[in-house]
Design an enzyme around this catalytic site. Sequence first.
Site, PDB file in Angstrom:
ATOM      1  N   SER A 306       0.801  -1.222   0.000  1.00  0.00           N
ATOM      2  CA  SER A 306       0.000   0.000   0.000  1.00  0.00           C
ATOM      3  C   SER A 306       0.838   1.279   0.000  1.00  0.00           C
ATOM      4  CB  SER A 306      -0.980  -0.039   1.174  1.00  0.00           C
ATOM      5  OG  SER A 306      -2.098   0.757   0.884  1.00  0.00           O
ATOM      6  N   ASP A 317       9.257   5.699 -10.787  1.00  0.00           N
ATOM      7  CA  ASP A 317       8.777   6.381 -11.991  1.00  0.00           C
ATOM      8  C   ASP A 317       9.479   7.709 -12.223  1.00  0.00           C
ATOM      9  OD1 ASP A 317       7.078   4.300 -12.419  1.00  0.00           O
ATOM     10  OD2 ASP A 317       5.217   5.457 -12.244  1.00  0.00           O
ATOM     11  N   LYS A 331      -1.067  -4.086  -3.031  1.00  0.00           N
ATOM     12  CA  LYS A 331      -2.287  -3.527  -2.434  1.00  0.00           C
ATOM     13  C   LYS A 331      -2.468  -2.113  -2.978  1.00  0.00           C
ATOM     14  CE  LYS A 331      -5.683  -2.718   0.423  1.00  0.00           C
ATOM     15  NZ  LYS A 331      -5.989  -1.401  -0.116  1.00  0.00           N
TER      16      LYS A 331
END
Length: 439
Positions: A306, A317, A331
């Site tokens: 999460s 990224d 998650k």
Amino acid sequence: MLYLSRLTSLALTIALVIGAPLAFAAQPAPAVAPAGTAATTKAPLPLDELRTFAEVMDRIKAAYVEPVDDKTLLENAIKGMLSNLDPHSAYLGPEDFAELQESTSGEFGGLGIEVGAEDGFIKVVSPIDDTPASKAGIQAGDFIVKINGQPTRGQSMTEAVDKMRGKIGQKITLTLVRDGGAPFDVTLVRAIIQVKSVKSQLLESGYGYIRITQFQVKTGEEVSKALAKLRKDNGKKLSGIVLDLRNNPGGVLQSAVEVVDHFITKGLIVYTKGRIANSELRFSATGKDESEAVPMVVLINGGSASASEIVAGALQDQKRAVVMGTTSFGKGSVQTVLPLNNERALKITTALYYTPNGRSIQAQGIVPDIEVRKAKITNEQDGDYFKEADLQGHLGNGNGGADKPTGSGGKAKAMPQDDDYQLAQALSLLKGLSITRGH
């Protein structure tokens, strides 16, 4: 800064408890059509299904071996309605609702174990550092097949968590299955779980280590302090940083955003998409990189879930860090807590979150740039060799250096990377990166 210990004054606040992002709403949010589509008229009630429901309820009341009142049957029906949507949606009774609010404070009673549901069993997502679960050796990926001798198969996560929580000081026995092996018992003592969110130290001169065990309300602030302390202890700009998110089950979403913000100067961090208007959120960097752009490695594993995946995915990224370890938990959904009457609430999945490049982590996880599996480093025992300095009447070295007879050297201080293969590999990579970048 999000304040999560009271819900009555919150309109829509994003948080993450027990490894899942939560949105707290004072009133149930109205259902709306997906963005870009026209609102549709409300579908008629399915009369056949409602008749079936009423018939089933009547049959249970008439034929079940023990009397069951209407209130119990309706409560069970509501629980089933929520639990069959996905593993993270649930109906929260008064005690469950109070415990969920309590767990956002970073201090609560229990075992210190993050769990999920898989194939009808309760699975360990990760143990929390410095808790009864971690001290007992419970590992991410373990299946809990019994709690105090009672099988868990078919139980909801809420039911399992209820059984694992209890009075401080009480013992509880969990029966675990690890890697398909034979079941074994672990006995733990319930304790107040006080989770220290951030730990830091210098691995060696120039190289800092920051470990986040769970994302709490003040985690972003604590990471800022940790960076400042590492620079002070090093006496100059760092040469590299390891951010350790292994076995971090999640926490407060806003804190995850703040942590990423300490390492980048611009760009998107995370965004969410869902069906209700308030579930569309975007978080971007504010422009200050407190890490001074030094080389960085992020460690993750199957217990990183999460909010941990938000941080790892954003730094990956944005090309800010090399992600190392093994694929994370996956998650990637957001839960909204909708308070009801009588101190009850619904916890339902309302959105998915996405990394800056538009990747959904749900059921896929973050794949590391460099896969490094957990391993043990074993040092062979060196023999006591007879050296020149041991010879009687040996010549000095002429440079004023002290003689070093066999066995006279002191034992080096043990460092975390000495017994942690993944961390050792992260440090080695950082040294290479710092050389190529001229740090």
